[in-house]
Motif scaffolding. Structure first.
Motif, short mmCIF file in Angstrom:
data_model
loop_
_atom_site.label_atom_id
_atom_site.label_comp_id
_atom_site.label_asym_id
_atom_site.label_seq_id
_atom_site.Cartn_x
_atom_site.Cartn_y
_atom_site.Cartn_z
N GLY A 176 43.96 29.45 44.24
CA GLY A 176 44.57 30.63 44.76
C GLY A 176 43.79 31.92 44.56
O GLY A 176 44.00 33.08 44.85
N ASP A 177 42.85 31.77 43.78
CA ASP A 177 41.94 33.00 43.56
C ASP A 177 40.67 32.97 44.71
O ASP A 177 40.05 33.88 44.73
N SER A 178 40.70 31.91 45.45
CA SER A 178 39.70 31.83 46.83
C SER A 178 39.71 33.10 47.56
O SER A 178 40.84 34.01 47.89
N GLY A 179 38.51 33.78 47.84
CA GLY A 179 38.43 34.83 48.59
C GLY A 179 38.23 36.09 47.79
O GLY A 179 38.00 37.40 48.25
N GLY A 180 38.77 36.09 46.35
CA GLY A 180 38.67 37.26 45.43
C GLY A 180 37.05 37.49 45.12
O GLY A 180 36.23 36.86 45.50
N PRO A 181 36.97 38.90 44.40
CA PRO A 181 35.76 39.11 44.08
C PRO A 181 35.40 38.50 42.55
O PRO A 181 35.89 38.31 41.61
N LEU A 182 33.90 38.45 42.79
CA LEU A 182 33.07 38.43 41.42
C LEU A 182 32.28 39.52 41.16
O LEU A 182 31.44 40.08 42.16
N LEU A 183 32.50 40.26 40.21
CA LEU A 183 31.51 41.57 39.91
C LEU A 183 30.86 41.09 38.79
O LEU A 183 31.27 40.85 37.61
N CYS A 184 29.33 41.47 38.91
CA CYS A 184 28.53 41.39 37.85
C CYS A 184 27.78 42.77 37.61
O CYS A 184 27.35 43.50 38.54
N ASN A 185 27.87 43.50 36.42
CA ASN A 185 27.31 44.63 36.16
C ASN A 185 27.95 45.86 36.91
O ASN A 185 27.31 46.54 37.37
N GLY A 186 29.28 45.66 37.12
CA GLY A 186 29.90 46.56 37.85
C GLY A 186 29.76 46.47 39.51
O GLY A 186 30.38 47.04 40.24
#
Length: 234
Positions: A176-186
């Motif tokens: 259900g999280d597929s397609g969502g964002p990964l943010l690293c250091n903003g």
């Protein structure tokens, strides 16, 4: 955050299926595996916190065009990225905003880099979340992620992917999280792509490395705008 919702013919309603990100007023970026194949009906919902409750902040859109990466592979997970063109422009306000893409090629992320992933996917209780959740995870180097104790190259975690999880299995992206964002250091660096067992330290989440696809993203958007202009001229 965008909720990509698929029509459930059995329940006769749209239900959350994948996540996504609004990258400009007309375009959402998500994973290619979220809509590939079939004739399923989808909607995009922006400005949501709860999926079930009425919220005045929500904006709902039909999808005009789905454009998965032409070299996406379901077998390897390579090039798991897709653009969705909305029928109408999103209204930017306090509840809905654009998440900017990286300005250029992002250097490879160092192992141990702290990142954040968000979505409405399954929680530790084994059920999808009605409200938007977020969890902090860390980047894992590809050599480790491809090792025998981890994915053992089945499939291979390539230079176009980011491997990230929690060494103690306290958090992870999930169904259900597929397609969502990964943010690293903003910075928006990844798209939830695949995994095997949620919150298993040896089977961490794998993410499409967004900066590897910036040329494809902007070229595709520009091409659609060009085609639309030509259609109007005729």
């Amino acid at each position: 955050m965008a909720s990509l919702q698929m029509f459930d013919g059995w329940n006769r309603q749209y239900e959350h299926y994948c996540g996504g990100v609004l990258i400009n007023r007309k375009w959402v970026l998500t994973a290619a595996h979220c809509t590939i194949g079939g004739k399923r009906k989808f909607l995009v919902v922006l400005g949501a916190h709860s999926l079930s409750r009425y919220e005045s902040s929500k904006q709902i859109f039909h999808i005009k065009r789905q454009i998965p990466h032409p070299e996406f592979s379901r077998i390897t997970g390579e090039n798991d990225i897709q653009l969705l063109e909305l029928e109408n422009n999103a209204m930017i306000n306090n509840d809905v905003d654009v998440l900017k893409l990286p300005g250029g090629m992002v250097d490879d992320l160092k192992p141990g880099t702290s990142c954040l992933v968000a979505g409405w996917g399954q929680t530790s209780k084994g059920f999808p979340s009605d409200t938007l959740q977020e969890v902090t995870i860390e980047v894992i180097d590809r050599k480790t992620c491809n090792s025998k104790d981890y994915y053992d190259h089945k499939p291979e975690v390539t230079q176009n992917m980011i491997c990230a999880g929690d060494s103690e299995g306290r958090g992870d992206s999930c169904a259900g999280d597929s397609g969502g964002p990964l943010l690293c250091n903003g910075t928006y660096v990844g798209i939830v792509s695949f995994g095997k067992i949620c919150a298993d330290p040896k089977k961490p989440g794998v993410y499409t490395f967004v900066s590897k696809y910036l040329c494809w993203i902007w070229k595709t958007i520009a091409m659609q705008a060009y085609n639309m202009t030509n259609e109007k001229l005729y």
